[in-house]
Design a protein around this motif. Structure first.
Motif, PDB file in Angstrom:
ATOM      1  N   HIS A 228       0.834  -1.202   0.000  1.00 37.59           N
ATOM      2  CA  HIS A 228       0.000   0.000   0.000  1.00 37.59           C
ATOM      3  C   HIS A 228       0.869   1.252   0.000  1.00 37.59           C
ATOM      4  CE1 HIS A 228      -3.512   2.419   2.004  1.00 37.59           C
ATOM      5  NE2 HIS A 228      -3.380   2.682   0.719  1.00 37.59           N
TER       6      HIS A 228
ATOM      7  N   GLU B  48      -7.273   0.448  -3.738  1.00 34.95           N
ATOM      8  CA  GLU B  48      -8.688   0.266  -4.066  1.00 34.95           C
ATOM      9  C   GLU B  48      -8.859  -0.028  -5.556  1.00 34.95           C
ATOM     10  OE1 GLU B  48      -7.453   2.741  -2.325  1.00 34.95           O
ATOM     11  OE2 GLU B  48      -8.328   2.480  -0.324  1.00 34.95           O
ATOM     12  N   GLU B  49      -8.142   0.726  -6.405  1.00 34.50           N
ATOM     13  CA  GLU B  49      -8.230   0.493  -7.847  1.00 34.50           C
ATOM     14  C   GLU B  49      -7.681  -0.879  -8.214  1.00 34.50           C
ATOM     15  OE1 GLU B  49      -6.610   3.559 -10.271  1.00 34.50           O
ATOM     16  OE2 GLU B  49      -7.620   5.182  -9.192  1.00 34.50           O
TER      17      GLU B  49
ATOM     18  N   ALA C 277      -7.549  -3.527  -6.233  1.00 29.33           N
ATOM     19  CA  ALA C 277      -8.485  -4.548  -5.749  1.00 29.33           C
ATOM     20  C   ALA C 277      -9.630  -4.740  -6.737  1.00 29.33           C
ATOM     21  CB  ALA C 277      -9.023  -4.146  -4.381  1.00 29.33           C
ATOM     22  N   SER C 278     -10.132  -3.639  -7.243  1.00 33.21           N
ATOM     23  CA  SER C 278     -11.221  -3.721  -8.228  1.00 33.21           C
ATOM     24  C   SER C 278     -10.760  -4.427  -9.487  1.00 33.21           C
ATOM     25  CB  SER C 278     -11.706  -2.305  -8.551  1.00 33.21           C
ATOM     26  OG  SER C 278     -12.693  -2.331  -9.554  1.00 33.21           O
TER      27      SER C 278
ATOM     28  N   ILE D 268      -8.740   2.524   5.389  1.00 29.85           N
ATOM     29  CA  ILE D 268      -8.842   1.298   4.599  1.00 29.85           C
ATOM     30  C   ILE D 268     -10.088   0.562   5.083  1.00 29.85           C
ATOM     31  CG2 ILE D 268      -7.780  -0.922   4.016  1.00 29.85           C
ATOM     32  CD1 ILE D 268      -5.063   0.294   4.627  1.00 29.85           C
ATOM     33  N   SER D 269     -11.034   0.333   4.204  1.00 25.47           N
ATOM     34  CA  SER D 269     -12.249  -0.373   4.588  1.00 25.47           C
ATOM     35  C   SER D 269     -12.259  -1.750   3.951  1.00 25.47           C
ATOM     36  CB  SER D 269     -13.491   0.412   4.150  1.00 25.47           C
ATOM     37  OG  SER D 269     -14.650  -0.352   4.423  1.00 25.47           O
TER      38      SER D 269
ATOM     39  N   ASP E 106     -15.322  -2.404   1.671  1.00 25.12           N
ATOM     40  CA  ASP E 106     -15.465  -1.767   0.368  1.00 25.12           C
ATOM     41  C   ASP E 106     -14.515  -2.295  -0.700  1.00 25.12           C
ATOM     42  OD1 ASP E 106     -17.356  -0.189   1.568  1.00 25.12           O
ATOM     43  OD2 ASP E 106     -15.954   1.412   2.045  1.00 25.12           O
ATOM     44  N   THR E 107     -13.551  -3.098  -0.327  1.00 31.45           N
ATOM     45  CA  THR E 107     -12.585  -3.591  -1.315  1.00 31.45           C
ATOM     46  C   THR E 107     -12.514  -5.108  -1.280  1.00 31.45           C
ATOM     47  OG1 THR E 107     -10.765  -3.411   0.278  1.00 31.45           O
ATOM     48  CG2 THR E 107     -11.153  -1.522  -1.155  1.00 31.45           C
TER      49      THR E 107
END
Length: 365
Positions: free
Chosen positions: A132, A144-145, A147-148, A171-172, A175-176
């Protein structure tokens, strides 16, 4: 002013003055509270994720994830690196004879998502790993990008080294699409060295049962022991955990992740503006917002880093050498029990050190 081990509060240090038995009920309760608190900080659902504590530095936990994910199976890891700690992941896989490939970009560049997507669609990977905040430079990677992208382009599990970001950067895990996240006690949560932790998606973790070739690094076995008895399988770092319990209390009192983010951001502003006034140039165009910043050596015959470091150290100002291959630089961290006044004091000492060395200010490149 390093990215860890870092400054800790007096009260965190004082928490280690008590001795406690590892099988004592009070210590078992502390272990359980730490595990719950880590999931709360990560915005993780406790029915989906678990927190596994593991003796040793953060690197032990990094290696444990690879040992469990790739140990006794035909898995294949894709490691995405733009710095020394991404490279260390590859070194761990090479040493363990795990099947892996690394996509490496320059230390000053962000990840190439187009190249990563192409590799994911063609490579048959079961695990993707990335850092990270790349502490070697201060580079912040867009987890996040990534992970998507991983979830869109493959069936691989996603593993994040959040060593230098967790606790101060939001960091959630709701959401990821992150399966494993690793960090350490002695970073943004401001504890002392001694243990690391893995936040793991329970379904993914349990699917790895029996795969690990290392007894000590078997995350599934450690998880099962913690769930069954609340205890580590082997002697836990009791004093480190007492300190961490206090550190978590102080983290919450400061306002959690958002509060720590505000202070670190202000620390970074004071350092960055002060260094700019002295003429220093940063290594990266887009620096880490508030964790660590790399500054390029001035092109001045009077500047010698060892002399510079020594002068600052004698004043109680401990900085970090650079850890990049492409440039001569040094790093200033602004995490830990540091405050804006401490950061201004550092800038003042840097100015004095340069003057005493005969280095021209403002710096010339």
């Amino acid at each position: 002013f390093t990215p860890g081990p870092l400054n800790t509060s007096k009260t965190v240090k004082e928490a280690m003055l008590s001795d406690v038995g590892s099988r004592d009920v009070s210590f078992i309760n502390i272990t359980a509270n730490i595990r719950r608190s880590l999931l709360t900080i990560a915005d993780a659902d406790s029915t989906v994720f678990t927190a596994i504590l593991l003796q040793g530095s953060g690197t032990y936990a990094i290696e444990a994830v690879f040992a469990n994910a790739l140990g006794r199976q035909n898995g294949k890891a894709l490691i995405i690196s733009n710095g020394a700690y991404g490279d260390r992941m590859a070194a761990i896989c090479k040493q363990g004879a795990y099947n892996y490939r690394m996509i490496r970009v320059d230390e000053t560049e962000p990840f190439d998502l187009v190249a990563i997507e192409k590799e994911l669609r063609e490579g048959g990977y079961t695990l993707v790993a990335a850092v990270h905040c790349e502490t070697s430079t201060g580079q912040f990677n867009l987890i996040e990008e990534l992970a998507s992208l991983v979830s869109r382009a493959s069936d691989a599990k996603f593993f994040v080294d959040a060593m230098s970001s967790f606790g101060a950067v939001p960091i959630s895990l709701k959401d990821t699409r992150i399966d494993f996240l690793v960090s350490s006690a002695n970073k943004c949560l401001q504890g002392v060295p001694g243990f690391a932790f893995v936040l793991a998606k329970i379904s993914t973790l349990e699917s790895y049962k029996g795969r690990c070739t290392s007894w000590s690094l078997d995350l599934v076995a450690q998880y099962e022991a913690l769930e069954k008895s609340g205890q580590f399988r082997c002697t836990p770092p009791t004093h480190t955990m007492l300190a961490f319990q206090q550190a978590l209390t102080e983290h919450a009192e400061e306002g959690g992740v958002a509060g720590r983010q505000r202070r670190y951001t202000e620390n970074n502003r004071v350092i960055s503006e002060g260094m700019r006034r002295l003429g220093f140039r940063t290594l990266l165009h887009d620096q880490s917002p508030y964790i660590i910043t790399s500054f390029v050596y001035p092109k001045d015959d009077h500047f010698d880093f060892e002399d510079f470091y020594g002068r600052l150290s004698k004043c109680g100002q401990v900085i970090y050498p650079g850890k990049v291959s492409s440039a001569d630089c040094f790093r200033l961290g602004n995490i830990g029990d540091l405050w804006p006044a401490d950061c201004q004091k550092l800038v003042d000492h840097i100015k004095d050190a340069l003057h005493d060395m005969g280095v021209h200010v403002p710096i010339v490149y």
